[in-house]
Scaffold this motif. Structure first.
Motif, short mmCIF file in Angstrom:
data_model
loop_
_atom_site.label_atom_id
_atom_site.label_comp_id
_atom_site.label_asym_id
_atom_site.label_seq_id
_atom_site.Cartn_x
_atom_site.Cartn_y
_atom_site.Cartn_z
N TRP A 1 0.86 -1.18 0.00
CA TRP A 1 0.00 0.00 0.00
C TRP A 1 0.89 1.22 0.00
CZ3 TRP A 1 1.50 -2.67 4.13
CH2 TRP A 1 1.86 -1.99 5.29
N ASN A 2 0.72 2.04 -1.01
CA ASN A 2 1.57 3.21 -1.22
C ASN A 2 3.04 2.81 -1.14
OD1 ASN A 2 -0.68 4.77 -1.67
ND2 ASN A 2 -0.94 5.26 0.49
N ALA A 3 3.82 3.41 -0.26
CA ALA A 3 5.25 3.10 -0.22
C ALA A 3 5.59 2.00 0.77
CB ALA A 3 6.04 4.36 0.14
N GLU A 4 4.57 1.34 1.32
CA GLU A 4 4.79 0.34 2.36
C GLU A 4 4.56 -1.07 1.84
OE1 GLU A 4 5.91 1.30 5.29
OE2 GLU A 4 5.75 3.42 4.75
N ALA A 5 5.22 -2.03 2.49
CA ALA A 5 5.03 -3.45 2.16
C ALA A 5 5.19 -4.24 3.45
CB ALA A 5 6.05 -3.91 1.13
N ASP A 6 4.33 -5.25 3.63
CA ASP A 6 4.40 -6.03 4.87
C ASP A 6 3.97 -7.46 4.60
OD1 ASP A 6 4.71 -5.54 7.99
OD2 ASP A 6 3.10 -6.98 7.69
N ILE A 7 4.53 -8.38 5.37
CA ILE A 7 4.24 -9.80 5.18
C ILE A 7 2.91 -10.20 5.78
CG2 ILE A 7 5.38 -10.57 7.31
CD1 ILE A 7 6.52 -12.92 5.63
N ALA A 8 2.36 -9.42 6.72
CA ALA A 8 1.17 -9.85 7.46
C ALA A 8 0.03 -8.84 7.44
CB ALA A 8 1.54 -10.16 8.91
N THR A 9 0.03 -7.94 6.46
CA THR A 9 -0.99 -6.90 6.37
C THR A 9 -2.01 -7.22 5.29
OG1 THR A 9 0.46 -5.16 7.20
CG2 THR A 9 -1.33 -4.47 5.77
N LEU A 10 -3.26 -6.94 5.56
CA LEU A 10 -4.33 -7.09 4.57
C LEU A 10 -4.69 -5.71 4.04
CD1 LEU A 10 -7.45 -9.36 4.75
CD2 LEU A 10 -7.73 -6.94 4.17
N ALA A 11 -4.70 -5.57 2.71
CA ALA A 11 -5.04 -4.30 2.06
C ALA A 11 -6.35 -4.44 1.32
CB ALA A 11 -3.92 -3.90 1.09
N MET A 12 -7.16 -3.39 1.37
CA MET A 12 -8.47 -3.44 0.71
C MET A 12 -8.75 -2.14 -0.03
SD MET A 12 -10.95 -3.11 4.10
CE MET A 12 -10.06 -4.34 5.06
N LEU A 13 -9.43 -2.27 -1.15
CA LEU A 13 -9.87 -1.14 -1.95
C LEU A 13 -11.38 -1.21 -2.10
CD1 LEU A 13 -9.77 1.18 -4.04
CD2 LEU A 13 -9.06 -0.50 -5.75
N LEU A 14 -12.08 -0.27 -1.50
CA LEU A 14 -13.54 -0.22 -1.58
C LEU A 14 -13.93 0.63 -2.78
CD1 LEU A 14 -12.97 -1.21 1.31
CD2 LEU A 14 -14.93 0.16 2.08
N VAL A 15 -14.79 0.09 -3.63
CA VAL A 15 -15.23 0.76 -4.85
C VAL A 15 -16.72 1.06 -4.71
CG1 VAL A 15 -15.38 0.62 -7.35
CG2 VAL A 15 -13.50 -0.54 -6.16
N HIS A 16 -17.08 2.33 -4.77
CA HIS A 16 -18.48 2.74 -4.58
C HIS A 16 -18.98 3.52 -5.79
CE1 HIS A 16 -22.09 4.53 -2.78
NE2 HIS A 16 -21.68 5.67 -3.31
N GLY A 17 -20.18 3.16 -6.26
CA GLY A 17 -20.78 3.92 -7.35
C GLY A 17 -21.49 3.03 -8.35
N PRO A 18 -21.89 3.62 -9.48
CA PRO A 18 -22.65 2.89 -10.50
C PRO A 18 -21.76 1.96 -11.32
CG PRO A 18 -22.26 5.13 -11.24
CD PRO A 18 -21.72 5.05 -9.85
N ILE A 19 -21.38 0.85 -10.73
CA ILE A 19 -20.49 -0.11 -11.39
C ILE A 19 -20.91 -1.51 -11.02
CG2 ILE A 19 -18.84 0.12 -9.47
CD1 ILE A 19 -17.79 -0.52 -13.09
N GLU A 20 -21.03 -2.37 -12.02
CA GLU A 20 -21.40 -3.77 -11.80
C GLU A 20 -20.34 -4.65 -12.45
OE1 GLU A 20 -25.36 -4.74 -12.95
OE2 GLU A 20 -26.28 -3.12 -11.79
N PRO A 21 -19.32 -5.01 -11.70
CA PRO A 21 -18.26 -5.85 -12.29
C PRO A 21 -18.77 -7.24 -12.61
CG PRO A 21 -18.01 -5.72 -9.92
CD PRO A 21 -19.11 -4.76 -10.27
N LYS A 22 -18.13 -7.87 -13.57
CA LYS A 22 -18.43 -9.27 -13.89
C LYS A 22 -17.25 -10.12 -13.41
CE LYS A 22 -19.62 -12.48 -17.61
NZ LYS A 22 -20.81 -12.98 -16.91
N PHE A 23 -17.57 -11.16 -12.66
CA PHE A 23 -16.53 -12.06 -12.15
C PHE A 23 -16.59 -13.37 -12.95
CE2 PHE A 23 -18.12 -9.54 -8.52
CZ PHE A 23 -16.98 -8.78 -8.29
N VAL A 24 -15.45 -13.76 -13.47
CA VAL A 24 -15.35 -15.01 -14.24
C VAL A 24 -14.36 -15.92 -13.54
CG1 VAL A 24 -14.59 -16.03 -16.41
CG2 VAL A 24 -16.01 -13.97 -16.43
N LEU A 25 -14.76 -17.16 -13.33
CA LEU A 25 -13.94 -18.11 -12.60
C LEU A 25 -14.01 -19.46 -13.30
CD1 LEU A 25 -12.41 -18.22 -9.74
CD2 LEU A 25 -14.42 -19.47 -9.00
#
Length: 384
Positions: A175-199
């Motif tokens: 995240w930004n200029a940092e890096a860590d072995i045990a950190t969880l990073a998250m990006l919350l996306v808000h607005g008129p967007i409907e992603p498609k997930f393919v698996l």
């Protein structure tokens, strides 16, 4: 609407040259009101200071992870850094990170980080992109279960951080200029967007004809199948697993019910008591099918996934996180999956791709809702 730009470099030593190459590929003047970056890189880009220097030059937040190999634009390889920039006037982005987490604090720290980011948005996120740490005392499936509960089952797509080899010593979330072995990073996306997930996981022809019932389990541990201890069941169907390294190449397909396709999971540890620790939750009563991974199956599922993705209309950006086991098992032709992706995309849509240490991708079930799952061996994609 989200617009996406991508940039990449294979320059791992010269910071100024690497920055110049990346920034030359980006049009920062064309960014919308809101922007964020997603970065995938080989571990040494952190050590040489390129990740740090790049983050300081970019006018927006960045999250990401280390990976064994990556691709974007027209090239791919192991020693690469790939960056995508998501930008929009009507979609908002907020990142948050936990402090280092462990078995004793992960639930509270994930909740605190999520609440912090959610509080800066005008409403609940439409979906979340997240990078999980590789931890030895708590599984990614347990982290995801806690995250899912905290966010109210908002779709979460992302990955467990990867490494340059199977020692997992250099897995980092960024995240930004940092890096860590045990950190969880998250990006919350808000607005008129409907992603498609393919698996896509294992071709049907690579699944054994017989299926069985998980008759005893606990969390991510299989104890009994069809009333037999797991190791004895495996032996009864003709498989001999001589250790964790060998067993980790055998995909277990778990049918959770609800109308979704089976989820492919890896065996992380064959225990002395005949049970197996797996890469995801194993509900008692679920259906088990044993699969097989081979070169043809990997390339086939890549092609099927890419055909589905490229057939979609209104696509602006593509994020790809296939399992690192696919890259390893393609040896000695390890770049063939990435090359197939490059040929299919052929400049038609901006994308980045990196290999995942564990795929986090929602699955659509009969209730019409996405259910967050942790996967192994799969080809995972997010299209918007």
């Amino acid at each position: 609407m989200i617009k996406m730009q991508t940039a990449s470099t294979a320059e791992i030593d010269d910071v100024d040259y690497a920055l110049g190459e990346i920034l030359e590929q980006l049009d920062l003047e064309a960014l919308g009101k809101n922007s964020v970056g997603v970065l995938l890189c080989y571990y040494e880009f952190i050590e040489t200071g390129i990740v740090n220097a790049l983050s300081e030059r970019l006018p927006f937040d960045v999250i990401g992870m280390t990976t064994m190999a990556s691709a974007s634009g027209s090239d791919c390889g192991m020693y690469r850094l790939c960056l995508c920039v998501l930008s929009s006037d009507d979609v908002s982005f907020e990142i948050a990170v936990t402090p280092p987490i462990s078995l004793g604090n992960y639930e509270s720290e994930i909740e605190t980080a999520y609440r912090r980011a959610r509080g800066k948005l005008p409403g609940d996120p439409s979906f979340i992109i997240s990078f999980f740490p590789f931890l030895r005392d708590v599984s990614a499936a347990e982290l995801l279960k806690s995250f899912d509960k905290t966010c109210g089952s908002v779709p979460i797509w992302g990955s467990v951080s990867g490494d340059m080899d199977t020692s997992y010593e250099h897995c980092r979330t960024l995240w930004n200029a940092e890096a860590d072995i045990a950190t969880l990073a998250m990006l919350l996306v808000h607005g008129p967007i409907e992603p498609k997930f393919v698996l896509t996981s294992i071709p049907e022809r690579n699944m054994r004809d017989s299926s069985a019932i998980i008759t005893k389990s606990e969390g991510c541990v299989i104890k009994e199948v069809n009333g037999m201890r797991f190791d004895k069941y495996v032996k009864s169907v003709g498989l001999v697993l001589r250790g964790t390294e060998e067993s980790s190449t055998i995909p277990l397909l778990i049918n959770y019910g609800g109308g979704s396709k089976p989820v492919a999971l890896a065996i992380y540890d064959m225990r002395d008591d005949g049970t197996a620790l797996c890469g995801g939750e194993i509900p008692q009563g679920s259906v088990l099918i044993i699969g097989q991974v081979d070169y043809d199956g990997i390339i086939e599922t890549t092609g099927a996934s890419m055909d589905t993705l490229m057939a979609q209309e209104g696509k602006n950006g593509l994020l790809l996180l296939p399992c690192v086991s696919r890259y390893i098992m393609l040896a000695p032709r390890q770049e063939d999956e990435m090359r197939a992706i490059l040929r299919t995309v052929d400049g038609k849509i901006p994308f980045i791709m990196g290999y995942s240490g564990g795929e986090i991708c929602p699955v659509l079930e009969n209730d019409g809702k996405y259910h967050n799952r942790h996967h192994n061996f799969t080809f995972s994609a997010c299209l918007f």
